[in-house]
Scaffold this motif. Structure first.
Motif, PDB file in Angstrom:
ATOM      1  N   ALA A   1       0.826  -1.203   0.000  1.00  0.00           N
ATOM      2  CA  ALA A   1       0.000   0.000   0.000  1.00  0.00           C
ATOM      3  C   ALA A   1       0.866   1.261   0.000  1.00  0.00           C
ATOM      4  CB  ALA A   1      -0.932   0.001   1.216  1.00  0.00           C
ATOM      5  N   ILE A   2       1.923   1.250   0.785  1.00  0.00           N
ATOM      6  CA  ILE A   2       2.825   2.401   0.814  1.00  0.00           C
ATOM      7  C   ILE A   2       3.464   2.601  -0.558  1.00  0.00           C
ATOM      8  CG2 ILE A   2       4.998   3.259   1.767  1.00  0.00           C
ATOM      9  CD1 ILE A   2       4.184   1.895   4.418  1.00  0.00           C
ATOM     10  N   ALA A   3       3.874   1.483  -1.177  1.00  0.00           N
ATOM     11  CA  ALA A   3       4.453   1.583  -2.519  1.00  0.00           C
ATOM     12  C   ALA A   3       3.437   2.136  -3.511  1.00  0.00           C
ATOM     13  CB  ALA A   3       4.955   0.214  -2.967  1.00  0.00           C
ATOM     14  N   ALA A   4       2.193   1.668  -3.414  1.00  0.00           N
ATOM     15  CA  ALA A   4       1.154   2.115  -4.347  1.00  0.00           C
ATOM     16  C   ALA A   4       0.843   3.587  -4.160  1.00  0.00           C
ATOM     17  CB  ALA A   4      -0.109   1.280  -4.153  1.00  0.00           C
ATOM     18  N   HIS A   5       0.744   4.010  -2.912  1.00  0.00           N
ATOM     19  CA  HIS A   5       0.303   5.390  -2.645  1.00  0.00           C
ATOM     20  C   HIS A   5       1.445   6.389  -2.722  1.00  0.00           C
ATOM     21  CE1 HIS A   5      -2.015   8.655  -1.025  1.00  0.00           C
ATOM     22  NE2 HIS A   5      -1.172   8.799  -0.020  1.00  0.00           N
ATOM     23  N   ARG A   6       2.550   6.087  -2.090  1.00  0.00           N
ATOM     24  CA  ARG A   6       3.629   7.056  -1.969  1.00  0.00           C
ATOM     25  C   ARG A   6       4.532   7.110  -3.196  1.00  0.00           C
ATOM     26  NH1 ARG A   6       2.004  10.473   1.905  1.00  0.00           N
ATOM     27  NH2 ARG A   6       1.460   9.395   3.822  1.00  0.00           N
ATOM     28  N   LEU A   7       4.710   5.971  -3.852  1.00  0.00           N
ATOM     29  CA  LEU A   7       5.657   5.936  -4.956  1.00  0.00           C
ATOM     30  C   LEU A   7       4.975   6.104  -6.310  1.00  0.00           C
ATOM     31  CD1 LEU A   7       8.017   3.071  -3.722  1.00  0.00           C
ATOM     32  CD2 LEU A   7       8.290   5.535  -3.443  1.00  0.00           C
ATOM     33  N   ILE A   8       4.034   5.215  -6.602  1.00  0.00           N
ATOM     34  CA  ILE A   8       3.467   5.177  -7.950  1.00  0.00           C
ATOM     35  C   ILE A   8       2.399   6.247  -8.141  1.00  0.00           C
ATOM     36  CG2 ILE A   8       2.303   3.725  -9.648  1.00  0.00           C
ATOM     37  CD1 ILE A   8       3.539   1.300  -8.225  1.00  0.00           C
ATOM     38  N   ALA A   9       1.415   6.310  -7.223  1.00  0.00           N
ATOM     39  CA  ALA A   9       0.290   7.231  -7.400  1.00  0.00           C
ATOM     40  C   ALA A   9       0.745   8.687  -7.394  1.00  0.00           C
ATOM     41  CB  ALA A   9      -0.758   7.004  -6.309  1.00  0.00           C
ATOM     42  N   GLU A  10       1.772   9.026  -6.608  1.00  0.00           N
ATOM     43  CA  GLU A  10       2.235  10.413  -6.589  1.00  0.00           C
ATOM     44  C   GLU A  10       2.996  10.764  -7.857  1.00  0.00           C
ATOM     45  OE1 GLU A  10       4.257  11.404  -3.022  1.00  0.00           O
ATOM     46  OE2 GLU A  10       2.513  11.059  -1.742  1.00  0.00           O
ATOM     47  N   LEU A  11       3.574   9.758  -8.517  1.00  0.00           N
ATOM     48  CA  LEU A  11       4.241  10.014  -9.791  1.00  0.00           C
ATOM     49  C   LEU A  11       3.239  10.146 -10.929  1.00  0.00           C
ATOM     50  CD1 LEU A  11       7.273   7.544  -9.514  1.00  0.00           C
ATOM     51  CD2 LEU A  11       7.317  10.036  -9.293  1.00  0.00           C
TER      52      LEU A  11
END
Length: 360
Positions: free
Chosen positions: A36-46
């Motif tokens: 979830a952290i990877a999905a929200h913080r890394l990918i979705a913000e990019l």
């Protein structure tokens, strides 16, 4: 009164059971949280136009489809898909203050109610015409009419009869994953199309903000589309979207009551445990909304609550995706795509007509 030694023994036994249960679910929750952290913080913000909830669902589906779900994570992923989901929906109520919404005026609120009502009930009828499964239809109708993936999740919790299946015996989480993907797809298309269409139609910034807020599915997509138009449209679109989110509680309560009536008539006429009138998480959502409306909560507290809400829902979506049978999802993809397209057309069309008639 039982002796102190008996109370101590009972308490120790209860704590031991809680510890054993925690040991079974915590590893899976930790795995879901990392994704979830990877999905929200890394990918979705990019890629802001892509919902972090959708990325989380796809990550869970990939884990299951590739055979990468370890045995030690099974219980925790399932727990996250149900319990963390309900907790996130309860906290979602803190994002809504009734006073701000009432300030929109009756015309704008009428646009919201008309658009939500026509979209939701129109999709239920369209689903029957297309022969789509009832559970899938309900999930798509709720997600399209209200607030995308979060509404799909709330409706999934309401139609789950307790064993992971709906009243027709279909797996709820598989249908929820398909519904999230479809709602996100069409919401993204609407995000790209509505600002340009509004300019072609000569809509004012306030009118376009109302249309965007009343028609596009995800809150993040509404913010992105409103920002393209301008600051005034962004503020209006966000408030209108939150007015739609308020309707999550009555819509989900109605879905739950309809399911309750079916279950009572089919399974509980001879007695036995009846499902609750209204799910507890819906009451919790309403309580949090009331708290926000009557209490002046500090901005840091609200920002923290919003971050926690996002992470709870995103973590839960990893669990939802990890429960999906990809073959069944692909089989159901055709009707879901058709129904999602029809629902999006209903939302966009009803929103536009309502805005032209009611908002000057």
């Amino acid at each position: 009164m039982p002796p102190l030694s008996a109370l101590t023994t009972a308490l120790t036994s209860r704590l031991a059971r809680v510890w054993r249960e925690a040991a079974l679910i915590l590893p899976g929750i930790a795995l879901a949280l990392i994704l979830a952290i990877a999905a929200h913080r890394l990918i979705a913000e990019l890629i802001p136009v892509v919902s972090g909830l959708l990325i989380a669902v796809l990550a869970g589906i990939a884990l299951r489809s590739l055979g990468w779900v370890p045995a030690w994570a099974e219980r925790g992923l399932g727990w996250a898909a149900k319990k963390l989901l309900r907790a996130g929906i309860v906290l979602l109520g803190l994002q809504l203050a009734l006073g701000d919404l009432l300030g929109l005026g009756w015309q704008v609120l009428a646009v919201v109610v008309l658009t939500v009502g026509v979209t939701f009930f129109g999709m239920l009828g369209l689903g029957r015409l297309l022969g789509a499964p009832r559970g899938m239809t309900t999930l798509l109708a709720t997600g399209t009419a209200i607030c995308g993936a979060s509404a799909v999740a709330a409706a999934a919790a309401a139609i789950d009869r307790g064993d992971g299946k709906d009243d027709d015996g279909a797996p709820v989480q598989s249908a929820a994953a398909a519904a999230v993907a479809v709602v996100t797809l069409y919401g993204t298309l609407a995000l790209l199309a509505l600002p340009a269409l509004g300019a072609l139609l000569g809509l004012g910034e306030e009118q376009l903000g109302v249309w965007i807020g009343a028609s596009i599915h995800e809150v993040g997509q509404v913010v992105a589309a409103g920002g393209v138009v301008g600051a005034a449209a962004l503020a209006t679109a966000t408030l209108v979207k939150l007015a739609r989110v308020v309707l999550l509680a009555p819509v989900v309560a109605g879905v739950s009551l309809a399911g309750r009536r079916r279950r009572i008539s089919a399974e509980h006429q001879g007695g036995g445990r009846r499902p609750p009138l209204i799910p507890l998480f819906v009451l919790g959502f309403l309580a949090m909304m009331l708290l926000r409306s009557v209490t002046d909560l500090p901005a840091p507290t609200l920002d923290f609550a919003a971050d926690v809400t996002t992470m709870l829902l995103t973590t839960a979506m990893v669990g939802v995706g990890a429960s999906v049978d990809l073959r069944r999802l692909l089989r159901e993809g055709g009707p879901a795509l058709l129904l999602g397209a029809g629902g999006t057309a209903l939302a966009v069309g009803t929103g536009l007509v309502s805005v032209l008639l009611l908002v000057s």
